[in-house]
Design an enzyme around this catalytic site. Structure first.
Site, PDB file in Angstrom:
ATOM      1  N   HIS A 376      38.445  23.220  19.358  1.00 51.03           N
ATOM      2  CA  HIS A 376      38.464  22.757  20.747  1.00 51.03           C
ATOM      3  C   HIS A 376      39.175  23.801  21.582  1.00 51.03           C
ATOM      4  O   HIS A 376      40.409  23.834  21.619  1.00 51.03           O
ATOM      5  CB  HIS A 376      39.263  21.450  20.885  1.00 51.03           C
ATOM      6  CG  HIS A 376      38.584  20.252  20.317  1.00 51.03           C
ATOM      7  ND1 HIS A 376      39.255  19.066  20.102  1.00 51.03           N
ATOM      8  CD2 HIS A 376      37.307  20.038  19.935  1.00 51.03           C
ATOM      9  CE1 HIS A 376      38.404  18.162  19.610  1.00 51.03           C
ATOM     10  NE2 HIS A 376      37.226  18.733  19.489  1.00 51.03           N
ATOM     11  N   GLU A 377      38.438  24.671  22.233  1.00 52.15           N
ATOM     12  CA  GLU A 377      39.073  25.546  23.231  1.00 52.15           C
ATOM     13  C   GLU A 377      39.049  24.784  24.546  1.00 52.15           C
ATOM     14  O   GLU A 377      37.980  24.397  25.028  1.00 52.15           O
ATOM     15  CB  GLU A 377      38.313  26.868  23.347  1.00 52.15           C
ATOM     16  CG  GLU A 377      38.811  27.779  24.462  1.00 52.15           C
ATOM     17  CD  GLU A 377      40.289  28.098  24.366  1.00 52.15           C
ATOM     18  OE1 GLU A 377      40.681  28.814  23.438  1.00 52.15           O
ATOM     19  OE2 GLU A 377      41.077  27.620  25.231  1.00 52.15           O
ATOM     20  N   HIS A 455      46.486  26.831  18.928  1.00 48.26           N
ATOM     21  CA  HIS A 455      46.675  28.164  19.514  1.00 48.26           C
ATOM     22  C   HIS A 455      47.088  28.002  20.978  1.00 48.26           C
ATOM     23  O   HIS A 455      46.772  27.002  21.607  1.00 48.26           O
ATOM     24  CB  HIS A 455      45.414  29.008  19.365  1.00 48.26           C
ATOM     25  CG  HIS A 455      45.337  29.593  17.988  1.00 48.26           C
ATOM     26  ND1 HIS A 455      45.117  30.919  17.744  1.00 48.26           N
ATOM     27  CD2 HIS A 455      45.522  29.019  16.779  1.00 48.26           C
ATOM     28  CE1 HIS A 455      45.139  31.143  16.440  1.00 48.26           C
ATOM     29  NE2 HIS A 455      45.373  30.003  15.819  1.00 48.26           N
ATOM     30  N   GLU A 456      47.829  28.990  21.475  1.00 48.85           N
ATOM     31  CA  GLU A 456      48.497  28.876  22.778  1.00 48.85           C
ATOM     32  C   GLU A 456      49.252  27.544  22.814  1.00 48.85           C
ATOM     33  O   GLU A 456      49.057  26.710  23.708  1.00 48.85           O
ATOM     34  CB  GLU A 456      47.519  28.978  23.962  1.00 48.85           C
ATOM     35  CG  GLU A 456      46.748  30.275  24.016  1.00 48.85           C
ATOM     36  CD  GLU A 456      45.570  30.287  23.056  1.00 48.85           C
ATOM     37  OE1 GLU A 456      44.933  29.236  22.880  1.00 48.85           O
ATOM     38  OE2 GLU A 456      45.304  31.333  22.436  1.00 48.85           O
ATOM     39  N   GLU A 474      49.937  29.048  16.682  1.00 49.44           N
ATOM     40  CA  GLU A 474      50.029  30.470  16.982  1.00 49.44           C
ATOM     41  C   GLU A 474      51.383  30.692  17.668  1.00 49.44           C
ATOM     42  O   GLU A 474      52.404  30.690  17.012  1.00 49.44           O
ATOM     43  CB  GLU A 474      48.834  30.858  17.859  1.00 49.44           C
ATOM     44  CG  GLU A 474      48.671  32.335  18.083  1.00 49.44           C
ATOM     45  CD  GLU A 474      47.569  32.629  19.090  1.00 49.44           C
ATOM     46  OE1 GLU A 474      46.921  33.661  18.945  1.00 49.44           O
ATOM     47  OE2 GLU A 474      47.384  31.851  20.036  1.00 49.44           O
ATOM     48  N   GLU A 480      44.790  38.920  16.028  1.00 46.55           N
ATOM     49  CA  GLU A 480      43.716  39.211  16.986  1.00 46.55           C
ATOM     50  C   GLU A 480      44.055  40.372  17.918  1.00 46.55           C
ATOM     51  O   GLU A 480      43.170  41.078  18.386  1.00 46.55           O
ATOM     52  CB  GLU A 480      43.378  37.958  17.800  1.00 46.55           C
ATOM     53  CG  GLU A 480      44.511  37.467  18.673  1.00 46.55           C
ATOM     54  CD  GLU A 480      44.266  36.073  19.238  1.00 46.55           C
ATOM     55  OE1 GLU A 480      43.629  35.257  18.564  1.00 46.55           O
ATOM     56  OE2 GLU A 480      44.749  35.798  20.350  1.00 46.55           O
TER      57      GLU A 480
HETATM   58  C1  NOJ Z   1      42.680  32.552  21.543  1.00 40.40           C
HETATM   59  C2  NOJ Z   1      42.961  32.185  20.135  1.00 40.40           C
HETATM   60  O1  NOJ Z   1      44.184  32.698  19.697  1.00 40.40           O
HETATM   61  C3  NOJ Z   1      41.847  32.706  19.272  1.00 40.40           C
HETATM   62  O2  NOJ Z   1      42.133  32.462  17.917  1.00 40.40           O
HETATM   63  C4  NOJ Z   1      40.540  32.086  19.695  1.00 40.40           C
HETATM   64  O3  NOJ Z   1      39.522  32.697  18.973  1.00 40.40           O
HETATM   65  C5  NOJ Z   1      40.282  32.313  21.184  1.00 40.40           C
HETATM   66  N1  NOJ Z   1      41.427  31.953  21.942  1.00 40.40           N
HETATM   67  C6  NOJ Z   1      39.099  31.517  21.675  1.00 40.40           C
HETATM   68  O4  NOJ Z   1      39.370  30.147  21.592  1.00 40.40           O
END
Ligand code: NOJ
Length: 677
Positions: A376-377, A455-456, A474, A480
């Site tokens: 889920h972004e 993440h974030e 994260e 990355e």
């Molecule tokens: C930042 C995240 O740290 C990364 O793992 C992810 O692929 C991208 N956002 C896209 O959601």
């Protein structure tokens, strides 16, 4: 579990003129906290074996539309208690943890009307202290708006510190700086400190539940002051009585490694609230992920879309052959097309792209004993996400998904909140609004038997003890950055700082295991600044219950021998030992597998080559082990020859001392297989 609780009277406390001083010492007499009022204002002080660690430091709050809650007090009563328990982590870096402290509770009352009351509770452990404010329900304090927290940490010297700045646009994703305290401006916690007389401190907070997160602002000299991340309207915390703050913590150790094996933050969190968590399972995963960071494929739809049914099945096949538990698929849902960071409202969390048949992928993977890891972004569109969250988690649950990676890409005050009038407000990632959101997501995920990898995120403050589905996150510069980070990504020393800084707060989803270090085919201007052996060592050095094998499967297929270490290494540990370490230089960590008699060792160095001694005293006495050693080869060097690796198997026991030869930017990973395993 053993609990001893014993109430003592205030009378046992030392009284020192001219003011009254109340003191409590840790169970083994190592750390002492003193509390005193100076002209009615509360202060505390911390010593270790009589040496000053924190000089008298201010406590209290400034409130909106109410007098200060910071002076004019007298001590109405106080009491102490002793607590001692042994508890078991359902998963973790150490299975059995002792939680032993002496507590001092100071009940303050204002001398004049309206005679408001506030308690300050100190817990004193042998490895540091925690304290929090408790404001009981009372006629003159109902709804509270906190404008400022006055808590100070008056350090006893101008010590060295490792820090990242607070309020910078990219959240926690910065390289750590090292400087004297006097050069600090505004920093995040955990803040790691090496004192002038050789102690190691970490200032942080525990159990951040419904409060703004605490950053630290330097006042005069060596005094750091709590700085709470505000709401968009400037208020720092909106709450009502009865309330308590998170714990403010100072961990204290003789060695840098002592900070890593301090469990004080977890101990200050509430026990597991979820009951049976047998559905929570650590493990390893691969995923449709690095290929997007390399720009080999895209999150959005089109001819290079990564998250297709066929591609996902290819990853599932690889995972099944090599025993991975999960396959992460990013870019599977609608919302990525166009500027996804700006268009956060477009994300739909139950609508796959037409070229990703989620039912087919999940049933195909289930047949192979592999699970899809959901993604889920949100890009910080909180109202959009919260509207869909329950349905989105239920959808995954129906599909047999057990873990979801969430993401909150957005910058500075880029978190979108709709206020009561439907007007968009920009909030910080670290203010109370987001602390509430992150907690809500953990609770909602638990209802659907889902583990989270955030993440974030909001920084970790140990809530995995209370919510064991909050697995990893994260919250620092991860792998990355090596794919696209400016100035070539993370320098070799980055991962020798993380275990002593970011990782003190909790597990990190760093995503190690890149084998194509030079990225020549995809990102020729970037590279991974380590040797191959160091990538393996990171699996042990950087603790995470969910660890990714981040590279493309073809890069693993090209190097099957070193890949074996990633296949073997577990992510759930019985015990953790730090054999040696210097912040920003090197570290050696050994961990015992929770499900076998095997031990694992990871050691990494910065850009300097080193020979380190690793006495294997941690191995079971009387047991023979085969050490499967993955080390930098004779020519290895992160810059000139990163792929040179030697793999050797030698018999060892607990009387053996290994010489670990680490190349510049290198590392070493070892599996100790107990005879009979
Ligand atoms: C930042 C995240 O740290 C990364 O793992 C992810 O692929 C991208 N956002 C896209 O959601």
């Amino acid at each position: 579990m053993r609990i001893i609780s014993l109430m003592l009277l205030c009378g046992i406390f030392v009284q020192i003129s001219p003011g009254q001083e109340y003191a409590v010492t840790s169970p083994l007499g190592i750390v002492t906290v003193s509390f005193m009022l100076q002209d009615g204002a509360p202060y505390y002080q911390v010593t270790r074996f009589g040496r000053e660690v924190i000089n008298p430091s201010r406590l209290g709050f400034i409130l909106e539309d109410a007098p200060l809650l910071a002076d004019g007090f007298h001590v109405a009563s106080c009491d102490t208690s002793h607590f001692d328990e042994i508890w078991t982590q359902p998963w973790g870096e150490k299975k059995v943890i002792r939680n032993s402290y002496n507590e001092l509770r100071i009940n303050l009352v204002e001398i004049s009307a309206p005679k408001r009351t506030m308690a300050i509770v100190f817990r004193v452990f042998d490895d540091g202290i925690g304290f929090r404010y408790e404001i009981p329900e009372q006629p003159s304090l109902n709804d509270i708006e906190i404008l400022d927290e006055l808590t100070e940490f008056a350090l006893a010297g101008n010590h060295q510190a490792w820090w990242i700045g607070a309020y910078w646009w990219n959240r926690y994703e910065y390289l750590y700086q090292q400087s004297p305290i006097s050069k600090i401006d505004m920093v995040h916690t955990p803040l790691t400190i090496e004192t002038e007389d050789g102690l190691y401190l970490s200032i942080h907070e525990a159990a951040l539940t419904d409060f703004a997160s605490m950053t630290l602002m330097r006042k005069d000299g060596n005094v750091l002051k709590a700085d709470l991340v505000p709401w968009s309207d400037g208020i720092k915390v909106k709450t009502s009585t009865p309330m308590h703050s998170p714990w403010r913590t100072v961990q204290i150790a003789d060695t840098p490694g002592g900070l890593i094996t301090s469990y004080l933050i977890l101990n200050l969190n509430e026990p597991n609230k979820l009951g049976d968590v047998s559905w929570v399972k650590p493990g390893k995963y691969i995923g449709i992920w690095w290929e997007m960071h390399l720009d080999k494929s895209t999150w959005g739809s089109g001819p290079r879309h990564g998250a297709t049914t066929a591609n996902a099945k290819r990853y599932v096949d690889f995972a099944a052959v090599h025993g991975f538990d999960g396959v992460l698929v990013e870019g599977w849902n609608v919302g990525w097309d166009g500027d996804w960071i700006k268009n956060s409202d477009k994300f739909q969390f139950t609508t796959p792209h037409p070229d990703f048949d989620i039912v087919e992928v999940t049933s195909y993977s289930a047949d192979k004993g592999v699970r899809l890891i959901g993604h889920h972004e949100t890009s910080g569109g909180i109202s959009n996400y919260e509207r869909q969250m329950a349905d989105a988690f239920a959808y995954y649950e129906r599909l047999g998904v057990r873990a979801v990676k969430t993401g909150y890409v957005n910058h500075g005050q880029g978190i979108k909140r709709l206020d009561e009038n439907g007007k968009a407000q920009g909030e910080w990632h670290h203010g109370q609004f987001m602390v509430r959101h992150y907690r809500k997501a953990v609770e909602e995920a638990a209802k659907h038997h889902l583990m989270l990898d955030v993440h974030e995120p909001i920084k970790d403050t140990g809530i995995r003890r209370t919510y064991p589905n909050m697995m990893t996150r994260e919250g620092a510069r991860g792998q990355e950055f090596n794919a696209w980070g400016p100035k070539g990504g993370n320098p070799p020393e980055h991962t020798t700082i993380l275990p002593f800084t970011r990782l003190l707060s909790g597990p990190m989803d760093f995503t190690p295991g890149i084998f194509d270090l030079l990225l020549e085919d995809h990102r020729p201007d970037n590279r991974v600044n380590t040797t191959l052996a160091k990538q393996l060592a990171l699996y042990v050095v950087l603790y995470s219950p969910l660890h990714m094998a981040a590279d493309l499967s073809e890069n693993y297929e090209a190097r099957p021998e070193p890949f074996q270490f990633i296949v073997d290494v577990p992510t759930d540990w019985e015990d953790t030992r730090v054999l040696n370490g210097r912040i920003g230089d090197y570290v050696i960590i050994a961990r015992k597998d929770r499900n076998s008699d095997d031990w694992y060792l990871g050691s990494i160095t910065d850009e300097e080559g080193r020979v380190l001694e690793a006495p294997l005293r941690f191995l079971e006495s009387g047991t023979q082990y085969m050490a499967e050693i993955y080390r930098d080869g004779p020519a290895a060097d992160w810059e000139s020859s990163p792929y040179d690796i030697e793999i050797e198997h030698i018999p060892v026991d607990n009387a053996t001392t290994l010489q670990l030869r680490l190349a510049p930017g290198g590392g070493q990973a070892i599996r100790f297989v107990a005879a009979g395993d």
